[in-house]
Design a protein around this motif. Structure first.
Motif, mmCIF file in Angstrom:
data_model
loop_
_atom_site.group_PDB
_atom_site.id
_atom_site.type_symbol
_atom_site.label_atom_id
_atom_site.label_comp_id
_atom_site.label_asym_id
_atom_site.label_seq_id
_atom_site.Cartn_x
_atom_site.Cartn_y
_atom_site.Cartn_z
ATOM 1 N N VAL A 121 -0.578 -34.943 23.010
ATOM 2 C CA VAL A 121 -0.334 -33.052 22.693
ATOM 3 C C VAL A 121 -0.540 -33.369 20.965
ATOM 4 N N SER A 122 -1.068 -31.871 20.646
ATOM 5 C CA SER A 122 -1.448 -30.792 19.793
ATOM 6 C C SER A 122 0.016 -29.903 20.318
ATOM 7 N N LEU A 123 0.499 -29.406 18.771
ATOM 8 C CA LEU A 123 0.671 -27.763 18.783
ATOM 9 C C LEU A 123 0.475 -27.069 18.604
ATOM 10 N N GLN A 124 0.534 -25.182 18.474
ATOM 11 C CA GLN A 124 0.355 -24.697 18.002
ATOM 12 C C GLN A 124 1.339 -23.402 18.250
ATOM 13 N N GLU A 125 2.888 -24.106 17.295
ATOM 14 C CA GLU A 125 3.703 -22.670 17.350
ATOM 15 C C GLU A 125 3.354 -21.746 17.214
ATOM 16 N N PRO A 126 3.822 -20.387 17.719
ATOM 17 C CA PRO A 126 3.901 -18.712 17.628
ATOM 18 C C PRO A 126 4.533 -18.752 16.203
ATOM 19 N N GLU A 127 3.289 -18.162 15.693
ATOM 20 C CA GLU A 127 3.837 -17.568 13.702
ATOM 21 C C GLU A 127 4.479 -16.591 14.214
ATOM 22 N N PRO A 128 5.396 -17.090 12.368
ATOM 23 C CA PRO A 128 7.007 -16.432 12.910
ATOM 24 C C PRO A 128 7.163 -14.681 12.678
ATOM 25 N N GLU A 129 7.752 -13.887 13.354
ATOM 26 C CA GLU A 129 7.645 -11.931 13.252
ATOM 27 C C GLU A 129 7.205 -12.258 12.064
ATOM 28 N N ALA A 130 6.520 -11.162 11.825
ATOM 29 C CA ALA A 130 6.447 -10.961 10.185
ATOM 30 C C ALA A 130 7.830 -10.187 9.662
ATOM 31 N N ASP A 131 8.499 -10.031 8.196
ATOM 32 C CA ASP A 131 9.734 -9.404 8.257
ATOM 33 C C ASP A 131 9.485 -7.917 8.606
ATOM 34 N N MET A 132 10.418 -7.313 9.212
ATOM 35 C CA MET A 132 10.523 -6.315 9.134
ATOM 36 C C MET A 132 11.826 -5.499 8.938
ATOM 37 N N HIS A 133 11.671 -5.988 7.477
ATOM 38 C CA HIS A 133 13.615 -5.438 7.084
ATOM 39 C C HIS A 133 12.622 -4.519 4.733
ATOM 40 N N ASP A 134 10.618 -5.027 5.485
ATOM 41 C CA ASP A 134 10.170 -4.783 4.466
ATOM 42 C C ASP A 134 9.655 -2.956 4.926
ATOM 43 N N ILE A 135 10.495 -2.631 3.451
ATOM 44 C CA ILE A 135 10.407 -1.133 3.263
ATOM 45 C C ILE A 135 8.808 -0.590 3.310
ATOM 46 N N ARG A 136 8.044 -1.439 2.934
ATOM 47 C CA ARG A 136 6.607 -1.475 2.139
ATOM 48 C C ARG A 136 6.422 -1.276 3.795
ATOM 49 N N ILE A 137 6.039 -1.337 4.760
ATOM 50 C CA ILE A 137 5.829 -1.943 5.849
ATOM 51 C C ILE A 137 5.601 -0.383 6.955
ATOM 52 N N TYR A 138 7.507 0.047 6.063
ATOM 53 C CA TYR A 138 7.200 1.363 7.266
ATOM 54 C C TYR A 138 6.063 3.013 6.197
ATOM 55 N N LYS A 139 6.020 2.055 4.878
ATOM 56 C CA LYS A 139 5.177 3.383 4.360
ATOM 57 C C LYS A 139 4.144 3.356 4.186
ATOM 58 N N ALA A 140 3.582 2.169 4.572
ATOM 59 C CA ALA A 140 2.507 1.308 5.166
ATOM 60 C C ALA A 140 1.197 2.526 6.899
ATOM 61 N N VAL A 141 2.569 2.379 7.353
ATOM 62 C CA VAL A 141 2.325 3.315 8.839
ATOM 63 C C VAL A 141 2.942 4.099 8.791
ATOM 64 N N ILE A 142 3.656 4.985 7.936
ATOM 65 C CA ILE A 142 3.431 6.431 7.861
ATOM 66 C C ILE A 142 2.338 7.012 7.239
ATOM 67 N N ASP A 143 2.309 6.398 6.174
ATOM 68 C CA ASP A 143 0.947 6.785 5.488
ATOM 69 C C ASP A 143 -0.942 6.556 6.501
ATOM 70 N N GLY A 144 -0.260 5.893 7.243
ATOM 71 C CA GLY A 144 -1.308 5.642 7.716
ATOM 72 C C GLY A 144 -1.405 6.551 9.169
ATOM 73 N N LEU A 145 -0.448 6.940 10.172
ATOM 74 C CA LEU A 145 -0.125 7.803 10.645
ATOM 75 C C LEU A 145 -1.290 9.335 10.195
ATOM 76 N N ARG A 146 -0.241 9.715 9.399
ATOM 77 C CA ARG A 146 -0.787 10.696 8.152
ATOM 78 C C ARG A 146 -1.926 11.359 8.170
ATOM 79 N N ALA A 147 -2.721 9.983 7.741
ATOM 80 C CA ALA A 147 -4.399 9.647 7.484
ATOM 81 C C ALA A 147 -5.248 9.960 8.847
ATOM 82 N N LEU A 148 -4.371 10.380 9.711
ATOM 83 C CA LEU A 148 -5.380 10.219 11.364
ATOM 84 C C LEU A 148 -5.502 12.046 11.162
#
Length: 148
Positions: A121-148
Motif C-alpha cells: 500500500v501507499s499513503l497520502q498523509e493529510p496536509e498539515p494545517e496552515a499557520d494560523m498565527h500569521d496575521i496576514r491570513i486574518y487581514k486577508a479574511v477581513i479584507d475579503g469580508l469587507r469586499a462583500l
C-alpha cells in the motif's frame, strides 16, 4: 446456628446437601460465535498483540491505495490484510477501511503498517494545517469580508 438443647440422633445424621452438578458448558472457555461465520477472532489476535503500527501514523483521514498486484497468502498475511489490499484498489481513507472491515481503528492501523512495510500500500498523509498565527491570513479574511 446454635444446636438444639436435646438434638435427636436424626438431626446430626443428615448429610449436607450435595453441591449442584457443574454445567459442562459453563466450564468451557468463552466462545465468540457469529451466526453465519462461526467462531470469531478477537482483534488483538489479528495483530499478534501489537497496538501500534510498525510504520506510519494513519490518521482517520489518511488516504490509502494498493500498489502492485494483490499478494498471495504465502507471504504471511492474514485474510484481513488481503481484504484491505482488495478494498484499496480504489483510494480509501483509514476511516472507510475500518468501516468496511468492521474492525477497531487500532487493529486496522497495525495491519496497514504491515502492508506498508511489505510495499503493498501507499499513503497520502493529510496536509498539515496552515499557520494560523500569521496575521496576514486574518487581514486577508477581513479584507475579503469587507469586499462583500
Amino acid at each position: 446456628m446454635i444446636p438444639p438443647d436435646d438434638p435427636s440422633p436424626d438431626f446430626w445424621a443428615e448429610d449436607p446437601p450435595a453441591p449442584p452438578e457443574p454445567d459442562p458448558e459453563a466450564d468451557a472457555p468463552d466462545r465468540w460465535l457469529d451466526e453465519s461465520a462461526g467462531p470469531m477472532v478477537r482483534p488483538y489476535v489479528l495483530t499478534s498483540g501489537r497496538i501500534e503500527p510498525s510504520r506510519g501514523t494513519f490518521d482517520l483521514i489518511t488516504m490509502v491505495v494498493a500498489v502492485g498486484v494483490e499478494p498471495d497468502t504465502t507471504i504471511g498475511l492474514g485474510p484481513e490484510h488481503l481484504a484491505i489490499v482488495r478494498l484499496c484498489q480504489d483510494v480509501l481513507s483509514v476511516a472507510e477501511i475500518t468501516g468496511h472491515l468492521d474492525l477497531p481503528v487500532a487493529t486496522v492501523r497495525v495491519m496497514l503498517g504491515d502492508l506498508l512495510d511489505k510495499g503493498f500500500v501507499s499513503l497520502q498523509e493529510p496536509e498539515p494545517e496552515a499557520d494560523m498565527h500569521d496575521i496576514r491570513i486574518y487581514k486577508a479574511v477581513i479584507d475579503g469580508l469587507r469586499a462583500l
